[in-house]
Structures are given as structure tokens and as C-alpha cells.
Design an enzyme around this catalytic site. Structure first.
Site, short mmCIF file in Angstrom:
data_model
loop_
_atom_site.label_atom_id
_atom_site.label_comp_id
_atom_site.label_asym_id
_atom_site.label_seq_id
_atom_site.Cartn_x
_atom_site.Cartn_y
_atom_site.Cartn_z
N LEU A 38 0.68 -1.35 0.05
CA LEU A 38 -0.05 0.03 -0.06
C LEU A 38 0.97 1.15 0.16
O LEU A 38 1.87 1.22 0.65
CB LEU A 38 -0.98 -0.01 1.22
CG LEU A 38 -1.97 -1.00 1.34
CD1 LEU A 38 -2.92 -1.26 2.55
CD2 LEU A 38 -2.79 -1.27 0.04
N HIS A 39 0.28 2.38 -0.59
CA HIS A 39 0.76 3.61 -0.72
C HIS A 39 -0.10 4.69 -0.44
O HIS A 39 -1.41 4.32 -0.36
CB HIS A 39 1.73 3.67 -2.01
CG HIS A 39 1.18 3.35 -3.26
ND1 HIS A 39 -0.12 4.26 -3.72
CD2 HIS A 39 0.96 2.52 -4.06
CE1 HIS A 39 -0.74 3.79 -4.64
NE2 HIS A 39 -0.03 2.40 -5.12
N GLU A 40 0.22 6.03 -0.53
CA GLU A 40 -0.67 6.95 -0.22
C GLU A 40 -1.86 7.01 -1.37
O GLU A 40 -3.04 7.50 -1.11
CB GLU A 40 0.13 8.25 -0.52
CG GLU A 40 -0.68 9.60 -0.39
CD GLU A 40 -1.31 9.70 1.01
OE1 GLU A 40 -0.91 9.08 1.84
OE2 GLU A 40 -2.49 10.29 1.02
N GLY A 41 -1.73 6.44 -2.64
CA GLY A 41 -3.01 6.21 -3.52
C GLY A 41 -4.07 5.57 -2.94
O GLY A 41 -5.15 5.76 -2.82
N HIS A 42 -3.53 4.22 -2.45
CA HIS A 42 -4.38 3.31 -1.64
C HIS A 42 -5.27 4.01 -0.70
O HIS A 42 -6.53 3.94 -0.27
CB HIS A 42 -3.76 2.07 -1.08
CG HIS A 42 -3.18 1.26 -2.23
ND1 HIS A 42 -1.93 1.21 -2.31
CD2 HIS A 42 -3.63 0.75 -3.30
CE1 HIS A 42 -1.63 0.38 -3.39
NE2 HIS A 42 -2.77 0.03 -3.89
N MET A 189 1.69 7.37 -8.10
CA MET A 189 2.08 6.26 -7.27
C MET A 189 1.61 4.74 -7.66
O MET A 189 0.50 4.66 -8.11
CB MET A 189 1.37 6.43 -5.84
CG MET A 189 2.08 7.79 -5.32
SD MET A 189 1.14 8.28 -3.67
CE MET A 189 2.13 9.73 -3.26
N SER A 191 2.28 0.43 -6.74
CA SER A 191 3.20 -0.63 -5.87
C SER A 191 4.38 -1.11 -6.70
O SER A 191 5.40 -1.47 -6.30
CB SER A 191 2.19 -1.91 -5.79
OG SER A 191 1.05 -1.32 -5.09
P1 AMP Z 1 -3.93 -1.97 -6.92
O1 AMP Z 1 -3.59 -2.42 -5.45
O2 AMP Z 1 -2.53 -1.43 -7.70
O3 AMP Z 1 -4.61 -3.14 -7.48
O4 AMP Z 1 -4.76 -0.85 -6.48
C1 AMP Z 1 -5.94 -0.87 -5.92
C2 AMP Z 1 -6.78 0.42 -6.04
O5 AMP Z 1 -5.86 1.48 -5.59
C3 AMP Z 1 -7.27 0.61 -7.53
O6 AMP Z 1 -8.32 0.94 -7.59
C4 AMP Z 1 -6.35 1.39 -8.11
O7 AMP Z 1 -6.72 2.22 -9.07
C5 AMP Z 1 -5.97 2.38 -6.79
N1 AMP Z 1 -4.58 3.06 -7.17
C6 AMP Z 1 -3.47 2.47 -7.33
N2 AMP Z 1 -2.57 3.38 -7.32
C7 AMP Z 1 -3.24 4.73 -7.46
C8 AMP Z 1 -2.93 5.99 -7.29
N3 AMP Z 1 -1.60 6.37 -7.61
N4 AMP Z 1 -3.77 6.87 -6.88
C9 AMP Z 1 -5.04 6.69 -6.62
N5 AMP Z 1 -5.46 5.30 -6.73
C10 AMP Z 1 -4.48 4.39 -7.07
#
Ligand code: AMP
Length: 288
Positions: A38-42, A189, A191
Site C-alpha cells: 500500500l501507498h498514499e494512492g490506496h 504512485m 506498488s
Molecule cells: P492495486 O493495489 O494496484 O490493484 O490498486 C488498488 C486500487 O488503488 C485500485 O482501484 C487502483 O486504481 C488504486 N490506485 C492505485 N494507485 C493509485 C494512485 N496512484 N492514486 C489513486 N488510486 C490508486
């Protein structure tokens, strides 16, 4: 300061024991599906869920069905303890972490396939990817009984696939999208950014820069094909190894656009840097 309580559930049964009384009590349940690391986007999705819902579930599942490449699946970062600490701090009620056997028990035989919006772009470059996404998202929505589900615009095509599926299957859930969170230099951002070497990380910033520049030229009236050809060349010149796609699509339904847009559009790209595939997208305002 007390640490907020967060329950970790690993089975559908365990999750339902918690979520069913919430639903019976009329509480609004939000879910944020993720693959962890996880990062700030999540966390921005978690905050949006907290603002709209009475209870928030975050799911972490590295879904084997949406990886077309076994080495990418094996290399995907897994950091459950650090993720759990971040989510506890963010006020999440339940972290749901099923394993592959829980999600796909022996005999599992159903695939959800969304035509149209899942074709081309990431669907073209990664065969079967969106079947895997649609199938697991449908299951996560049914397992969590969520009223609202939160997704990032960073995965723009994924949002379209999920919305289409929810509409077509009459799933009783509201899909909420959140803007892309970026590093200081503009890189979205992700992973996968953790897998970039320091040198590749420095070059990666070219992706959002090139997309923004290209979007500006299209809005200024330049022919999309010429602007996009230049953008591809700029990415390669900036050190990207290959460009999977760089395309202009209608923001409303992902229809391919060859002329200057007359309605909101999105410029979408996927490109490779040191064996890491990065995706990004920017809005393109209508020309004139
Ligand atoms: P992931 O873990 O990459 O499958 O992402 C999980 C959710 O987080 C998905 O809905 C992604 O679109 C969202 N997400 C990933 N990166 C970002 C980001 N940089 N900004 C906003 N949401 C993000």
C-alpha cells in the site's frame, strides 16, 4: 493515544460474521479492493471510503487470474504487516486477506468477461487480465456486501470494466472513483514503483511529463496522431524500453478517438522501464 481496532479476516465466513450484522443494522459499508504493497494512492481511497461510509473494509488479494505473466505475479511486492499497520492507523474496520484457495476453491468454474471496454489498451497487452479483474471484483463485492466500492482513476480502463459489469449484472453497489495520487515529480504512485532501480526511477518521471505535454498539444489543436507519435518517440528518448500503447480515448466510454476531441477525453499509456510495466493516464480537454 489508543490504536484503533481493526479485525483481520481471511475467510468469507469470517468476513460475513462481521459484515452481516452491519448490513442488518442499516450501516453503510465501503470496500477498497487492493493488491497490497500500500501507498498514499490506496490510502486516499480509504479516506474517501471513511468519509462516505459507516464501516470500511480493505481487501488485499494478489489475484493470480489477472496476471498473464507468472514472473510478474511472483515479483509482485507483498508487505502484509506494514499494510495492516497503515490501515489500522487509517481507521479501517476490517482487513480482508483471503488466500487463493479461499477465493478459488477446487472446482471453481466461473469467469466474468466484459466485452467492449475491456478490449485494447491493457486488455490488448495483457490477454485475460480484465476477465481476472471482473471475476475477482464481482466476488469481492459479493463477499463484503459493500454498498460503495472505491477505485482509482489511475487504472482508468479498470474503472470502466467494473462500472460496466456492475450495470450489466445489476450489482447493488455504487462505484466511486478517486483521482490519481502522484509523487512530487509527477510519477503516479504504484506498488510497482518499488521495483524500479534508482536510475530507472529517475527516468520514470518522463511518463507523466510526456503525457501532459501531448495532452496540451492535442487540446491546442494539433492532430492527435502526430502528437502521439511524438510522445512515443519522447518516451523512448527518455529511456523507456518499449511502449505497449499510447492512445486517445473518450473519457465517457473509452471509444478510440482519431480526431481532436469534442468532449472530455483521456490519453492513456503503458510503457516498460527495466522490466517494470508502468501505466498512466491524463485528462485531455476538448480542443478549441
Ligand atoms: P492495486 O493495489 O494496484 O490493484 O490498486 C488498488 C486500487 O488503488 C485500485 O482501484 C487502483 O486504481 C488504486 N490506485 C492505485 N494507485 C493509485 C494512485 N496512484 N492514486 C489513486 N488510486 C490508486
Amino acid at each position: 493515544m489508543t490504536t484503533p481496532h481493526m479485525t483481520i479476516a481471511r475467510t468469507v465466513r469470517g468476513l460475513r460474521i462481521i459484515a452481516t450484522p452491519w448490513k442488518r443494522g442499516g450501516l453503510r459499508v465501503g470496500v477498497v479492493p487492493t493488491m497490497g504493497a500500500l501507498h498514499e494512492g490506496h490510502l486516499s481511497l480509504v479516506r474517501a471510503a471513511r468519509a462516505m461510509c459507516d464501516r470500511v473494509i480493505v481487501t488485499i488479494f494478489v489475484n493470480p487470474k489477472q496476471f498473464d505473466d507468472a514472473s510478474d505475479l511472483a515479483a509482485y511486492p507483498r508487505t502484509e504487516d506494514a499494510d495492516a499497520a497503515l490501515l489500522r492507523e487509517a481507521g479501517v474496520d476490517v482487513l480482508y486477506v483471503p488466500d487463493a484457495a479461499e477465493m478459488y476453491p477446487p472446482g471453481f468454474a466461473t469467469t466474468i468477461s466484459v466485452r467492449g471496454v475491456s478490449e485494447g489498451l491493457c486488455g490488448g497487452a495483457r490477454p485475460g487480465h480484465f476477465d481476472g479483474v471482473a471475476t475477482v471484483v464481482c466476488k469481492l463485492l459479493m463477499q463484503t456486501l459493500a454498498d460503495h466500492a472505491f477505485f482509482g482513476e489511475k487504472d482508468f480502463q479498470q474503472v470502466h470494466v467494473v462500472r460496466r459489469m456492475v450495470t450489466d449484472l445489476n450489482l447493488p453497489v455504487d462505484i466511486v472513483t478517486c483521482p490519481t495520487r502522484r509523487e512530487e515529480d509527477g510519477l503516479a504512485m504504484s506498488s510497482r514503483n518499488r521495483r524500479l532501480s534508482a536510475d530507472a526511477r529517475a527516468r520514470a518521471r518522463a511518463l507523466p511529463q510526456v503525457l501532459q505535454r501531448c495532452a496540451g498539444r492535442i487540446t491546442a489543436g494539433e492532430a492527435p496522431a502526430a502528437a502521439m507519435e511524438q510522445a512515443r518517440a519522447d518516451l523512448l528518448a527518455a529511456g523507456f524500453d518499449a511502449v505497449d500503447y499510447l492512445e486517445l480515448r473518450a473519457a465517457s466510454d473509452l471509444a478510440p478517438l482519431t480526431q481532436s476531441p469534442t468532449a472530455p477525453a483521456r490519453l492513456l499509456a503503458a510503457a516498460w522501464l527495466d522490466s517494470v510495466r508502468l501505466i498512466d493516464g491524463v485528462d485531455v480537454a476538448p480542443a478549441g
